[in-house]
Write an enzyme that holds these catalytic residues in place. Sequence first.
Site, PDB file in Angstrom:
ATOM      1  N   HIS A 150      -7.346  -4.561  10.220  1.00 53.57           N
ATOM      2  CA  HIS A 150      -7.362  -4.380   8.547  1.00 53.57           C
ATOM      3  C   HIS A 150      -5.951  -4.870   8.261  1.00 53.57           C
ATOM      4  CE1 HIS A 150      -4.760   0.094  10.019  1.00 53.57           C
ATOM      5  NE2 HIS A 150      -4.080  -0.696   9.450  1.00 53.57           N
ATOM      6  N   ASN A 166      -7.584  -2.498  13.901  1.00 54.21           N
ATOM      7  CA  ASN A 166      -8.837  -2.848  13.791  1.00 54.21           C
ATOM      8  C   ASN A 166      -8.272  -3.880  12.363  1.00 54.21           C
ATOM      9  OD1 ASN A 166      -8.109  -1.598  11.751  1.00 54.21           O
ATOM     10  ND2 ASN A 166      -9.261  -0.374  10.842  1.00 54.21           N
ATOM     11  N   ASP A 212       0.674  -1.072   0.135  1.00 51.26           N
ATOM     12  CA  ASP A 212      -0.018  -0.349  -0.275  1.00 51.26           C
ATOM     13  C   ASP A 212       0.971   1.143  -0.415  1.00 51.26           C
ATOM     14  OD1 ASP A 212       0.821  -0.706   2.289  1.00 51.26           O
ATOM     15  OD2 ASP A 212      -1.391  -0.439   3.404  1.00 51.26           O
ATOM     16  N   GLU A 243      -9.502  -1.823   5.625  1.00 48.67           N
ATOM     17  CA  GLU A 243     -10.537  -1.573   6.317  1.00 48.67           C
ATOM     18  C   GLU A 243     -11.406  -2.118   6.680  1.00 48.67           C
ATOM     19  OE1 GLU A 243      -8.979   0.314   8.674  1.00 48.67           O
ATOM     20  OE2 GLU A 243      -8.248   2.566   7.055  1.00 48.67           O
TER      21      GLU A 243
HETATM   22  C1  GLP Z   1      -0.515   0.531   8.081  1.00 48.80           C
HETATM   23  C2  GLP Z   1      -0.194  -0.423   7.527  1.00 48.80           C
HETATM   24  C3  GLP Z   1      -0.518  -1.799   7.475  1.00 48.80           C
HETATM   25  C4  GLP Z   1      -0.036  -1.964   8.895  1.00 48.80           C
HETATM   26  C5  GLP Z   1      -0.702  -1.440   9.820  1.00 48.80           C
HETATM   27  C6  GLP Z   1      -0.304  -2.061  11.448  1.00 48.80           C
HETATM   28  O1  GLP Z   1      -2.366   1.312   8.392  1.00 48.80           O
HETATM   29  N1  GLP Z   1      -1.109   0.161   6.006  1.00 48.80           N
HETATM   30  O2  GLP Z   1       0.162  -2.532   6.520  1.00 48.80           O
HETATM   31  O3  GLP Z   1      -0.418  -3.707   9.175  1.00 48.80           O
HETATM   32  O4  GLP Z   1      -0.457   0.129   9.539  1.00 48.80           O
HETATM   33  O5  GLP Z   1       1.211  -0.883  11.693  1.00 48.80           O
HETATM   34  P1  GLP Z   1       1.957  -1.145  12.948  1.00 48.80           P
HETATM   35  O6  GLP Z   1       3.106  -2.607  12.821  1.00 48.80           O
HETATM   36  O7  GLP Z   1       2.983  -0.413  13.073  1.00 48.80           O
HETATM   37  O8  GLP Z   1       1.162  -1.610  13.903  1.00 48.80           O
END
Ligand code: GLP
Length: 253
Positions: free
Chosen positions: A141, A139, A70, A146
């Site tokens: 995702h 959440n 992404d 989402e």
């Molecule tokens: C972002 C990314 C996700 C990732 C998520 C969790 O929103 N788009 O790919 O898994 O954050 O991030 P973290 O690993 O910092 O908790």
Amino acid sequence: MSNFEVWRAADPVSAGKIGAEIISKTIINKPDCLLGLATGSTPVPVYKELVLQHKKEALDFSKVRTVNLDEYVGLPADHPQSYHHFMMDNLFRHININLQNTRIPDGMATDLSAHCDQYEQQIKKWNGIDLQLLGIGLNGHIGFNEPASVFTRRTHLTNLTESTRKANQRFFTSIDEVPRQAITMGIGTIMAASQILLVCTGVKKADILERTFFGPIDPMVPASVLQFHQHVTVVADDAAVKTILQKHPEFTD
Ligand code: GLP
């Protein structure tokens, strides 16, 4: 749960080492593999370990191809919080990857919808993703899919929820600076990968990890779709498996 393999780690650094080991095995078995890569704080120890393996053990990335999950819409590649910048900083600039073999969605594309289609075509041209690395949002995702995402969707433009914007605010100076939209591989794209490697660390993720693997398969918890995937490897630290182990002690056996 026969399609799941679970690795339990003491802490995020150990989880990173296990995750990197799984990725390096894939590279050694198939030097021109297509890796699906992720951003966020969870994969940072994974990338650190891969860089170490490249430097100390000559892990060779010269033929490896990568596609990222992404990217924020509206952030140029050189913005410090863009995922382009993240990937250069945490992995690409430290290894012998050919940048022409890497793809990250372009959040500055003039025709975002056409760009999403081209992104999918590129993945097909490279014969599909061999191993997709995933983190998980609070959440549920995955990528930026989402809650209420359609399970069959491919790469697309999406609106970020307020909860995700708040969770990611820590990387920006204020909530107003956090982009409202992103391009993300769809759940359909992720599910088409041959293998999924989900890394999950920290007590904050304990409840969502439990809902992912032991709750109903529900678009409101996008990661729960992984229960349908044939080859999922979960690497979680002690803090993240806490809730699961209270209810399902067999999870890490
Ligand atoms: C972002 C990314 C996700 C990732 C998520 C969790 O929103 N788009 O790919 O898994 O954050 O991030 P973290 O690993 O910092 O908790």
